[in-house]
Design a protein around this motif. Sequence first.
Motif, PDB file in Angstrom:
ATOM      1  N   GLY A   1      66.142 -43.718  23.006  1.00  0.00           N
ATOM      2  CA  GLY A   1      67.358 -43.968  23.761  1.00  0.00           C
ATOM      3  C   GLY A   1      68.314 -44.914  23.055  1.00  0.00           C
ATOM      4  O   GLY A   1      68.114 -45.289  21.885  1.00  0.00           O
ATOM      5  N   ARG A   2      69.327 -45.326  23.765  1.00  0.00           N
ATOM      6  CA  ARG A   2      70.321 -46.263  23.244  1.00  0.00           C
ATOM      7  C   ARG A   2      70.528 -47.385  24.249  1.00  0.00           C
ATOM      8  O   ARG A   2      70.476 -47.160  25.458  1.00  0.00           O
ATOM      9  CB  ARG A   2      71.656 -45.548  22.975  1.00  0.00           C
ATOM     10  CG  ARG A   2      71.526 -44.365  22.037  1.00  0.00           C
ATOM     11  CD  ARG A   2      72.865 -43.754  21.682  1.00  0.00           C
ATOM     12  NE  ARG A   2      72.701 -42.515  20.929  1.00  0.00           N
ATOM     13  CZ  ARG A   2      73.688 -41.873  20.306  1.00  0.00           C
ATOM     14  NH1 ARG A   2      74.922 -42.357  20.366  1.00  0.00           N
ATOM     15  NH2 ARG A   2      73.457 -40.749  19.647  1.00  0.00           N
TER      16      ARG A   2
ATOM     17  N   PRO B   1      74.422 -43.050  16.885  1.00  0.00           N
ATOM     18  CA  PRO B   1      74.228 -44.373  17.481  1.00  0.00           C
ATOM     19  C   PRO B   1      75.066 -45.416  16.744  1.00  0.00           C
ATOM     20  O   PRO B   1      75.363 -45.275  15.549  1.00  0.00           O
ATOM     21  CB  PRO B   1      72.736 -44.645  17.302  1.00  0.00           C
ATOM     22  CG  PRO B   1      72.146 -43.441  16.700  1.00  0.00           C
ATOM     23  CD  PRO B   1      73.186 -42.472  16.351  1.00  0.00           C
TER      24      PRO B   1
ATOM     25  N   ASP C   1      67.958 -38.418  23.622  1.00  0.00           N
ATOM     26  CA  ASP C   1      67.925 -39.753  24.201  1.00  0.00           C
ATOM     27  C   ASP C   1      66.668 -39.981  25.043  1.00  0.00           C
ATOM     28  O   ASP C   1      66.312 -41.126  25.321  1.00  0.00           O
ATOM     29  CB  ASP C   1      69.160 -39.999  25.065  1.00  0.00           C
ATOM     30  CG  ASP C   1      70.426 -40.162  24.233  1.00  0.00           C
ATOM     31  OD1 ASP C   1      70.326 -40.254  22.998  1.00  0.00           O
ATOM     32  OD2 ASP C   1      71.524 -40.186  24.823  1.00  0.00           O
TER      33      ASP C   1
ATOM     34  N   ASN D   1      66.914 -33.638  25.757  1.00  0.00           N
ATOM     35  CA  ASN D   1      67.968 -34.445  25.143  1.00  0.00           C
ATOM     36  C   ASN D   1      67.291 -35.508  24.295  1.00  0.00           C
ATOM     37  O   ASN D   1      66.333 -36.148  24.725  1.00  0.00           O
ATOM     38  CB  ASN D   1      68.819 -35.081  26.234  1.00  0.00           C
ATOM     39  CG  ASN D   1      70.000 -35.849  25.686  1.00  0.00           C
ATOM     40  OD1 ASN D   1      69.856 -36.773  24.895  1.00  0.00           O
ATOM     41  ND2 ASN D   1      71.188 -35.492  26.132  1.00  0.00           N
TER      42      ASN D   1
ATOM     43  N   LEU E   1      70.134 -47.734  18.836  1.00  0.00           N
ATOM     44  CA  LEU E   1      68.874 -47.077  19.153  1.00  0.00           C
ATOM     45  C   LEU E   1      67.836 -48.079  19.640  1.00  0.00           C
ATOM     46  O   LEU E   1      67.777 -49.217  19.167  1.00  0.00           O
ATOM     47  CB  LEU E   1      68.334 -46.342  17.917  1.00  0.00           C
ATOM     48  CG  LEU E   1      69.105 -45.087  17.502  1.00  0.00           C
ATOM     49  CD1 LEU E   1      68.543 -44.547  16.186  1.00  0.00           C
ATOM     50  CD2 LEU E   1      69.042 -44.019  18.582  1.00  0.00           C
TER      51      LEU E   1
ATOM     52  N   THR F   1      69.136 -35.710  30.678  1.00  0.00           N
ATOM     53  CA  THR F   1      68.802 -37.120  30.896  1.00  0.00           C
ATOM     54  C   THR F   1      69.090 -37.579  32.318  1.00  0.00           C
ATOM     55  O   THR F   1      68.736 -38.701  32.684  1.00  0.00           O
ATOM     56  CB  THR F   1      69.601 -38.018  29.928  1.00  0.00           C
ATOM     57  OG1 THR F   1      71.008 -37.738  30.083  1.00  0.00           O
ATOM     58  CG2 THR F   1      69.203 -37.749  28.485  1.00  0.00           C
TER      59      THR F   1
END
Length: 331
Positions: free
Chosen positions: A245-246, A282, A241, A239, A252, A213
């Motif tokens: 993503g977060r 998450p 994410d 990855n 999330l 990332t």
Amino acid sequence: MRRNKQEPSIKIISHRGASGHRPEHTLGSYELGARVGGDFIEIDLVATKDHRLVARHEPEIGGTTDVADHPEFADRRTTKVIDGEEHTGWFTEDFTLDELKTLRATERIPAIRPDNTAHDGEYEIPTLEEIIGLAERLTAELGRPIGIYPETKHPEYHVSVGLDLEPPLIEVLRAHGLAGPKPAVPVFLQSFEAESLKKLAETELPLVFLTGTEEHWQRHLTPEGLAEVATFAHAIGPNKDSIIGRDADGNLTEPTTLVDDAHAAGLLVHPYTFRSENHFLPADLRSGDDPTSYGGFAAEYELFFDAGVDGVFSDHSRHAFLAREIYMQEG
């Protein structure tokens, strides 16, 4: 929109085996991962002093073996720079295979996986040949193919110490009938380094380009970058994410276009790494404050299945298998 549910095309890649339940990269971890639903045994390969390939997450083995308890190896503790980062400990390339076989594996993250410590000391460091033999045996016993998914770990570093990973990997694969378009068991080969994958192209096996990332990876994840990746690889291992993503609170967010963009370039998508403990999930899927307890892992898998991924790297193969079963059965 959900995919056609008629075929379970999503592959479950047992990340370092069933590493949520056994010390990682051991034959016990690999076997459990396959028996509870994993399709592939994921292997990180590093080299010994006598140029044999063994399974460890890193060349440094102080955190995953009992080497510190062996006074005969105390003088081998040292500091090395790998891919620009300084590491202090014991390194596989300073040991022969026979010496490594005197060590025993230990749990890497005991604070998060305390139950795994009950298995500390049970398992040796396995060779690539031993893992292939396990995959062949399990394929016969389980009546379904159990593939292998080796990663060349820090290949440029291994070149710098005169222990290139690709030649012995190719040799072992060929010796076991695992090179060519129809290997005896399914095989994917993976690496974070494109040059390593290009060296492995002669195997005629599907190649997976791993990405992180950090900023320098982002150029590979654009449509133009993915088109370039498709010239030397058959899949990406991003990855997770990079797909969903977060936000700043750890919840999330909406999916990116990465899966669709990769598919448009002709690439499969196998994101890493799915783990069931609250510590890794998450924030909006955690079950409480205990970092070792399991949270809403099934909901996370469902979101990624909906996003169209072709496989998942999971520390908990049984959880991934059950989530896939539920997903395939739902409308």
